[in-house]
Design a protein around this motif. Structure first.
Motif, PDB file in Angstrom:
ATOM      1  N   GLY A 118       4.419 -19.609  32.551  1.00  0.00           N
ATOM      2  CA  GLY A 118       3.797 -18.348  32.152  1.00  0.00           C
ATOM      3  C   GLY A 118       3.116 -17.686  33.344  1.00  0.00           C
ATOM      4  O   GLY A 118       3.402 -17.985  34.501  1.00  0.00           O
ATOM      5  N   TRP A 119       2.169 -16.758  33.068  1.00  0.00           N
ATOM      6  CA  TRP A 119       1.606 -15.953  34.157  1.00  0.00           C
ATOM      7  C   TRP A 119       0.779 -16.797  35.124  1.00  0.00           C
ATOM      8  O   TRP A 119       0.569 -16.406  36.256  1.00  0.00           O
ATOM      9  CB  TRP A 119       0.849 -14.748  33.638  1.00  0.00           C
ATOM     10  CG  TRP A 119      -0.403 -15.010  32.850  1.00  0.00           C
ATOM     11  CD1 TRP A 119      -1.554 -15.568  33.306  1.00  0.00           C
ATOM     12  CD2 TRP A 119      -0.643 -14.675  31.486  1.00  0.00           C
ATOM     13  NE1 TRP A 119      -2.495 -15.621  32.305  1.00  0.00           N
ATOM     14  CE2 TRP A 119      -1.974 -15.064  31.181  1.00  0.00           C
ATOM     15  CE3 TRP A 119       0.129 -14.085  30.478  1.00  0.00           C
ATOM     16  CZ2 TRP A 119      -2.537 -14.892  29.917  1.00  0.00           C
ATOM     17  CZ3 TRP A 119      -0.444 -13.904  29.224  1.00  0.00           C
ATOM     18  CH2 TRP A 119      -1.759 -14.309  28.951  1.00  0.00           C
TER      19      TRP A 119
ATOM     20  N   VAL B  94      -3.287 -23.301  28.061  1.00  0.00           N
ATOM     21  CA  VAL B  94      -2.948 -24.284  27.032  1.00  0.00           C
ATOM     22  C   VAL B  94      -2.411 -25.515  27.775  1.00  0.00           C
ATOM     23  O   VAL B  94      -1.529 -25.390  28.620  1.00  0.00           O
ATOM     24  CB  VAL B  94      -1.883 -23.717  26.069  1.00  0.00           C
ATOM     25  CG1 VAL B  94      -1.616 -24.681  24.931  1.00  0.00           C
ATOM     26  CG2 VAL B  94      -2.345 -22.364  25.519  1.00  0.00           C
TER      27      VAL B  94
ATOM     28  N   LEU C  95       0.067 -24.038  30.618  1.00  0.00           N
ATOM     29  CA  LEU C  95       0.799 -22.846  30.155  1.00  0.00           C
ATOM     30  C   LEU C  95      -0.164 -21.723  29.811  1.00  0.00           C
ATOM     31  O   LEU C  95      -1.223 -21.973  29.221  1.00  0.00           O
ATOM     32  CB  LEU C  95       1.624 -23.159  28.899  1.00  0.00           C
ATOM     33  CG  LEU C  95       2.773 -24.142  29.025  1.00  0.00           C
ATOM     34  CD1 LEU C  95       2.313 -25.563  28.743  1.00  0.00           C
ATOM     35  CD2 LEU C  95       3.884 -23.780  28.047  1.00  0.00           C
ATOM     36  N   SER C  96       0.231 -20.505  30.131  1.00  0.00           N
ATOM     37  CA  SER C  96      -0.562 -19.374  29.641  1.00  0.00           C
ATOM     38  C   SER C  96      -0.050 -18.995  28.252  1.00  0.00           C
ATOM     39  O   SER C  96       1.110 -19.255  27.913  1.00  0.00           O
ATOM     40  CB  SER C  96      -0.502 -18.192  30.598  1.00  0.00           C
ATOM     41  OG  SER C  96       0.757 -18.060  31.149  1.00  0.00           O
ATOM     42  N   PRO C  97      -0.932 -18.365  27.433  1.00  0.00           N
ATOM     43  CA  PRO C  97      -0.532 -18.038  26.051  1.00  0.00           C
ATOM     44  C   PRO C  97       0.653 -17.069  26.009  1.00  0.00           C
ATOM     45  O   PRO C  97       0.767 -16.205  26.880  1.00  0.00           O
ATOM     46  CB  PRO C  97      -1.777 -17.349  25.477  1.00  0.00           C
ATOM     47  CG  PRO C  97      -2.889 -17.660  26.413  1.00  0.00           C
ATOM     48  CD  PRO C  97      -2.287 -17.904  27.741  1.00  0.00           C
ATOM     49  N   VAL C  98       1.508 -17.231  25.024  1.00  0.00           N
ATOM     50  CA  VAL C  98       2.688 -16.359  24.887  1.00  0.00           C
ATOM     51  C   VAL C  98       2.916 -15.985  23.423  1.00  0.00           C
ATOM     52  O   VAL C  98       2.458 -16.668  22.520  1.00  0.00           O
ATOM     53  CB  VAL C  98       3.989 -17.041  25.369  1.00  0.00           C
ATOM     54  CG1 VAL C  98       3.960 -17.296  26.846  1.00  0.00           C
ATOM     55  CG2 VAL C  98       4.260 -18.329  24.606  1.00  0.00           C
ATOM     56  N   SER C  99       3.640 -14.899  23.240  1.00  0.00           N
ATOM     57  CA  SER C  99       4.152 -14.582  21.903  1.00  0.00           C
ATOM     58  C   SER C  99       5.236 -13.519  21.989  1.00  0.00           C
ATOM     59  O   SER C  99       5.440 -12.919  23.046  1.00  0.00           O
ATOM     60  CB  SER C  99       3.031 -14.096  21.000  1.00  0.00           C
ATOM     61  OG  SER C  99       3.471 -14.163  19.656  1.00  0.00           O
ATOM     62  N   GLY C 100       5.900 -13.305  20.861  1.00  0.00           N
ATOM     63  CA  GLY C 100       6.808 -12.169  20.760  1.00  0.00           C
ATOM     64  C   GLY C 100       8.251 -12.470  21.001  1.00  0.00           C
ATOM     65  O   GLY C 100       8.725 -12.411  22.129  1.00  0.00           O
ATOM     66  N   GLY C 101       8.997 -12.807  19.957  1.00  0.00           N
ATOM     67  CA  GLY C 101      10.416 -13.077  20.161  1.00  0.00           C
ATOM     68  C   GLY C 101      11.255 -12.505  19.071  1.00  0.00           C
ATOM     69  O   GLY C 101      10.789 -11.880  18.168  1.00  0.00           O
TER      70      GLY C 101
END
Ligand code: SF4
Lengths: 631, 82
Positions: free
Chosen positions: B8-9, B49, B76-82
């Motif tokens: 992630g970022w 995370v 990991l950085s937080p993610v969403s959206g698929g």
């Protein structure tokens, strides 16, 4: 009338005639646009069950009040019909610019009925509609067809070879975007409709243009400032979810036998960005730009989305990013849905592994896949079987317990045994195994917030709330990804903060309250644009008294109407289920809870929805939603 | 040595996909990263995370768990959206 053209065309391909389709202003207000307006049209069109591949079936292509309004992420459009894959109502949403052009052509929607005796395209320009011969385009792939259509600066919508051969999951392609799910492309093919082009100069009146402009500036700022829509999606696209999904046991792997793929990093958003990304490329009017343009096999092409990486990657134990990019490209060229194609191949691989179908396919071996895209699209050899999708394959070769579909539609790349709410969403979705129509509760369960995916508590109420909200957002004409900015940034960005951990733990406990509020929209008789900007946008564009409450009620109305159409098509409560693998086989042998506990949630779901024990909306529910007089 | 993997970022900020470290607690590992890679946003790293050997690590575990040879810490950085 504000926000709409007030005009819908009905085009009969059998005789080439065009009529105006009457739609009252009351119906516009009740159903807005997109999939909900389309459901209303399809509900009204028939009295009984309709076969998908028949002259009777209709295609309904709809725009929405926000289409063409300069609202962020509002260029999407919808195609609804009876699905050749599920036999139920399917609504397939697509980006690109076609919706914008259709609305500028002077129509809010078009309805296509009948069947043309020869290959045709529909040309719509400034309210003039003509049906033209397209014999020269038949047999061409989607990029060549769009190129041959010329039509620079016009909206284009075409099918590929798969649609012509009635592959049950054939897609419709617009520029590089796909209306992929449920086989809308096969219905085009059945009707001998190769494509549609549209353009025009129509403009719609806006109720409060000045406030709308200011509201948009704020909304765009909000989307850009949010960690998900402003940072993660632009940086990695939807592919950026692969890694987190893997760690959360959510990544569909080896025909859904696991939620983790050893080689996940090779097919991740990070690898895509570092080794292949040329630039971001998204829909018009979108400040997020989640789409990718990538370089692979010596070409610059569209990058794969998360679903494609999952279904053509981990689900087949395929760790070759180049191969996935190429398969994605081929699927778009032939016009087939990558999700159903990947899932069907995964099922065929397991049938082969178990000795139930000698088809030469093997997990981890991608050598045959490219040729199978072509064979499936042309229905040649085993491609003819694969073109039927997972459900029909399981009816022929067995293996129903591990045939991963819901109501005939293959599930997306989210493995639900680590996310109970997502499992319930899949089981109850009107489209079948769709993550978005299912409510995408995984956004709370580890992808966004960190609510436990293991608990079933409160999940029924939240699933309903999210399903209705997604339905309403889609009907308004916004991309569903705009809803992620609704999650308070600090909850997303600070998962280790004690207060945030407390809130994540408490969210399931509020399920009862969410369920209570759902049936009392007057409790939300206000707008809070900083939380949910969509209802306020609709209000400013149309002048309708739209509040958060009435907006969610519009979504609920749509969801129930789709359910009624599906019941007419033969849907039963018993169909609200999942494959046995997801209900009975442990995802992880060390975790006895790693199954979807559907029976703990479904009864509550029906109750909160106002459906009877067989999953049929009660008269009271239909009356409350103003659907009763339509019955 | 144990392995730290970035996604992630946070990976974009640090500019490397992984690194190796000798035995220490999770919090000590995070502090070492901040010291060695000043370009990284401290609050982003501390609010990532975390998973050790693919199991989530939360709350006080960050202070107490010691990472040993062969372990994997994923950030990991937080993610969403698929
Ligand atoms: S977020 Fe992605 S899918 Fe949605 S409108 Fe923007 S580019 Fe299109």
């Amino acid at each position: 009338m504000f926000g709409f053209n007030g005009k819908i065309a009905k085009i009969n391909l059998t005789d080439g005639t065009v009529q105006n389709y009457p739609m009252t202003e009351e119906s516009y207000e009740l159903y807005l646009g997109g999939k909900t307006l389309a459901a209303k049209i399809i509900y009204d069109a028939f009295k009984d069950k309709v076969e998908a591949l028949s002259d009777e079936n209709i295609l309904v292509i709809t725009t929405s009040p926000l289409t063409g309004s300069t609202s962020p992420c509002s260029s999407r459009f919808n195609i609804s019909t009876i699905s050749p894959l599920t036999g139920l109502l399917i609504s397939s949403n697509c980006g690109g610019s076609f919706g914008l052009h259709l609305k500028k052509a002077g129509y809010d929607a078009i309805i296509i009925s009948g069947k043309s005796p020869e290959a045709v395209i529909i040309d719509i320009e400034n309210q003039e509609i003509s049906v033209k011969c397209a014999k020269h385009l038949w047999g061409k792939n989607t990029s060549e067809t769009q190129e041959l259509l010329g039509a620079k600066n016009r909206g284009k919508l075409v099918i590929g070879i798969a649609g012509e051969h009635l592959v049950r999951y054939a897609a419709v392609i617009s520029e590089e975007r796909a209306a992929g799910r449920g086989g809308v492309g096969a219905v085009f093919g059945y009707k001998n409709l190769k494509g549609i082009i549209a353009s025009g100069k129509a403009t719609t009146e806006m109720f409060d243009k000045e406030t709308f402009k200011k509201h948009n500036v704020k909304w765009i700022k909000q989307l850009k400032a949010h960690p998900l829509t402003g940072r993660q999606l632009p940086m990695y696209g939807t592919a950026g979810l692969v890694s987190m999904m893997n760690y959360r046991n959510l990544l569909a792997t080896k025909n859904y036998s696991s939620g983790q793929f050893e080689d996940f990093e090779k097919i991740s958003g990070e690898t895509l960005a570092e080794d292949h990304l040329i630039k971001n490329k998204g829909c018009v009017t979108c400040p997020i730009q989640c789409g990718r343009q990538v370089e692979a096999f010596g070409k610059v092409v569209k990058g794969p989305e998360l679903e494609t990486l999952g279904l053509l990657g981990s689900n087949l134990l395929n760790n070759d990013m180049e191969s996935i990019i190429r398969l994605n490209h081929l699927c778009d060229e032939y016009g087939i849905d990558t999700i159903t194609f990947g899932s069907t191949i995964g099922f065929a691989m397991e049938l082969s592994e178990k000795g139930m179908w000698d088809n030469g396919l093997k997990f981890g071996d991608s050598t045959l896949l490219e040729i199978l895209v072509e064979k499936t699209s042309k229905r040649e050899g085993i491609g003819n079987e694969l073109a039927e999708g997972t459900k029909r394959l399981s009816e022929k070769f067995g293996g129903k317990d591990f045939a991963i579909h819901v109501k005939g539609l293959e599930t997306a790349a989210y493995e639900p045994r680590a996310a109970q709410g997502m499992g319930l969403g899949y089981a109850t979705s009107n489209r079948g195994g769709c993550h978005l129509n299912g409510g995408y509760l995984v956004v709370l369960e580890g992808l966004g917030l960190n609510v436990s995916g293991k608990t079933t508590r409160g999940k029924a109420a939240y699933t309903i709330m999210f399903q209705d909200m997604m339905e309403a957002v889609s009907s308004a004409g916004s991309c569903l990804f705009t809803t992620y900015a609704m999650l308070p940034s600090f909850l997303v960005e600070k998962p280790n903060n004690n207060m945030v951990r407390f809130i994540n733990g408490a969210i399931p406990l509020f399920g009862g309250l969410v369920g209570f509020i759902k049936n009392k929209p007057w409790l939300m008789h206000f707008n809070l644009a900083s939380v949910l900007p969509h209802p306020y946008s609709v209000r400013l564009v149309t002048g309708y008294k739209m509040t958060i409450g009435s907006f969610l009620e519009t979504g609920e109305r749509g969801y129930n109407l789709e359910r009624i159409v599906n019941i007419r098509q033969g849907l039963k409560g018993a169909d609200d289920t999942l494959p046995k693998r997801l209900l009975k086989e442990l995802q992880r042998s060390d975790d006895p809870n790693s199954i979807v506990k559907l029976d703990e949630m479904l009864g509550t779901y029906y109750k909160i929805r106002g459906w009877d024990k067989d999953g049929v909306p009660t008269q009271k529910t239909l009356r409350r939603l103003k659907l009763m007089k339509d019955r | 040595m144990f392995e730290i993997r970035f996604f992630g970022w946070i990976r974009n900020e640090i500019g490397i996909p992984k690194l190796l470290m000798s035995e220490r607690t999770v919090i000590e590992a995070l502090e070492e990263i901040i010291k060695s890679y000043p370009q990284i946003d401290k609050s982003h790293l501390m609010q990532s995370v975390l998973f050790i050997n693919k199991k989530p690590v939360v709350g006080k575990q960050i202070l107490t768990i010691t990472l040993k040879a062969g372990d994997e810490l994923a950030i990991l950085s937080p993610v969403s959206g698929g």
